[in-house]
Design a protein around this motif. Structure first.
Motif, mmCIF file in Angstrom:
data_model
loop_
_atom_site.group_PDB
_atom_site.id
_atom_site.type_symbol
_atom_site.label_atom_id
_atom_site.label_comp_id
_atom_site.label_asym_id
_atom_site.label_seq_id
_atom_site.Cartn_x
_atom_site.Cartn_y
_atom_site.Cartn_z
ATOM 1 N N VAL A 5 0.842 -1.190 0.000
ATOM 2 C CA VAL A 5 0.000 0.000 0.000
ATOM 3 C C VAL A 5 0.880 1.243 0.000
ATOM 4 C CG1 VAL A 5 -1.776 1.300 1.209
ATOM 5 C CG2 VAL A 5 -1.847 -1.205 1.209
ATOM 6 N N GLU A 6 0.699 2.063 -1.031
ATOM 7 C CA GLU A 6 1.492 3.284 -1.182
ATOM 8 C C GLU A 6 0.713 4.493 -0.691
ATOM 9 O OE1 GLU A 6 2.752 1.399 -5.444
ATOM 10 O OE2 GLU A 6 0.783 1.973 -4.673
ATOM 11 N N CYS A 22 5.570 3.108 1.179
ATOM 12 C CA CYS A 22 4.933 1.861 0.762
ATOM 13 C C CYS A 22 5.162 0.822 1.848
ATOM 14 C CB CYS A 22 5.511 1.384 -0.552
ATOM 15 S SG CYS A 22 4.978 -0.279 -1.038
ATOM 16 N N THR A 23 4.085 0.258 2.365
ATOM 17 C CA THR A 23 4.179 -0.752 3.410
ATOM 18 C C THR A 23 3.630 -2.079 2.909
ATOM 19 O OG1 THR A 23 4.006 0.891 5.163
ATOM 20 C CG2 THR A 23 3.470 -1.383 5.734
ATOM 21 N N MET A 34 13.453 -4.075 -2.570
ATOM 22 C CA MET A 34 12.286 -3.217 -2.711
ATOM 23 C C MET A 34 12.658 -2.111 -3.678
ATOM 24 S SD MET A 34 10.758 -3.001 1.168
ATOM 25 C CE MET A 34 9.034 -2.807 0.643
ATOM 26 N N ALA A 35 11.663 -1.597 -4.369
ATOM 27 C CA ALA A 35 11.973 -0.617 -5.406
ATOM 28 C C ALA A 35 10.770 0.268 -5.683
ATOM 29 C CB ALA A 35 12.397 -1.319 -6.694
ATOM 30 N N TYR A 93 3.541 6.312 -9.706
ATOM 31 C CA TYR A 93 4.667 5.655 -9.047
ATOM 32 C C TYR A 93 4.176 4.373 -8.369
ATOM 33 C CZ TYR A 93 7.766 9.573 -9.887
ATOM 34 O OH TYR A 93 8.549 10.530 -10.511
ATOM 35 N N TYR A 94 4.913 3.298 -8.608
ATOM 36 C CA TYR A 94 4.540 1.974 -8.113
ATOM 37 C C TYR A 94 5.631 1.413 -7.210
ATOM 38 C CZ TYR A 94 1.088 2.131 -11.856
ATOM 39 O OH TYR A 94 0.044 2.480 -12.682
ATOM 40 N N CYS A 95 5.193 0.847 -6.132
ATOM 41 C CA CYS A 95 6.076 0.150 -5.206
ATOM 42 C C CYS A 95 6.224 -1.306 -5.656
ATOM 43 C CB CYS A 95 5.456 0.214 -3.815
ATOM 44 S SG CYS A 95 6.344 -0.678 -2.544
ATOM 45 N N TYR A 96 7.406 -1.849 -5.456
ATOM 46 C CA TYR A 96 7.724 -3.223 -5.860
ATOM 47 C C TYR A 96 8.456 -3.902 -4.716
ATOM 48 C CZ TYR A 96 10.950 -6.579 -8.142
ATOM 49 O OH TYR A 96 11.695 -7.670 -8.492
ATOM 50 N N ALA A 97 8.136 -5.157 -4.488
ATOM 51 C CA ALA A 97 8.864 -5.915 -3.463
ATOM 52 C C ALA A 97 9.032 -7.355 -3.917
ATOM 53 C CB ALA A 97 8.131 -5.867 -2.132
ATOM 54 N N GLU A 98 10.224 -7.858 -3.724
ATOM 55 C CA GLU A 98 10.509 -9.272 -3.949
ATOM 56 C C GLU A 98 10.651 -9.898 -2.568
ATOM 57 O OE1 GLU A 98 14.014 -9.948 -6.226
ATOM 58 O OE2 GLU A 98 13.765 -12.129 -6.255
#
Length: 120
Positions: A5-6, A22-23, A34-35, A93-98
């Motif tokens: 969630v941004e 972003c959490t 994270m990006a 703008y988008y948050c990304y997480a691996e």
């Protein structure tokens, strides 16, 4: 299930600043990279900045010296401090997480996007 969630987008004048957050929440064992990505109208999505668990960062050339990515591993949160904003920074703008959801299951997750508009 994992959610990213941004927050923090909005309208700002050229030269201004914004801070995106972003959490990640849900079934998370550990988060790797994270990006932040962005996508302007009619353009391809591009990676703005990324950060490893250990804090190693990389930036898109056009934002170096103006944007700073950071993360709080205890809160599963990544931030993007954006200073000296320019009209060409306008984008979603988008948050990304691996991350790992189990000891052996790794996947990539995206936030829903937050709009940043730089305009006078």
């Amino acid at each position: 299930q994992v959610q990213l969630v941004e927050s923090g987008g909005g309208l700002v004048q050229p030269g201004g600043s914004l801070r995106l957050s972003c959490t990640a929440s849900g079934k998370i064992v550990s988060i790797l990279a994270m990006a932040w990505y962005r996508q302007a109208p009619g353009k391809q999505r591009e990676r703005v900045a990324d950060i490893t668990t250990g804090g190693i960062t990389n930036y898109l050339d056009s934002v170096k010296g103006r944007f700073t990515i950071s993360r709080d591993n205890a809160k599963n949160t990544v931030y993007l401090q954006m200073n000296s904003l320019k009209p060409e920074d306008t984008a979603d703008y988008y948050c990304y997480a691996e991350l790992y959801t189990t000891a052996w299951s790794r996947g990539v997750y995206w936030g829903q996007g937050t709009q940043v508009t730089v305009s006078s």
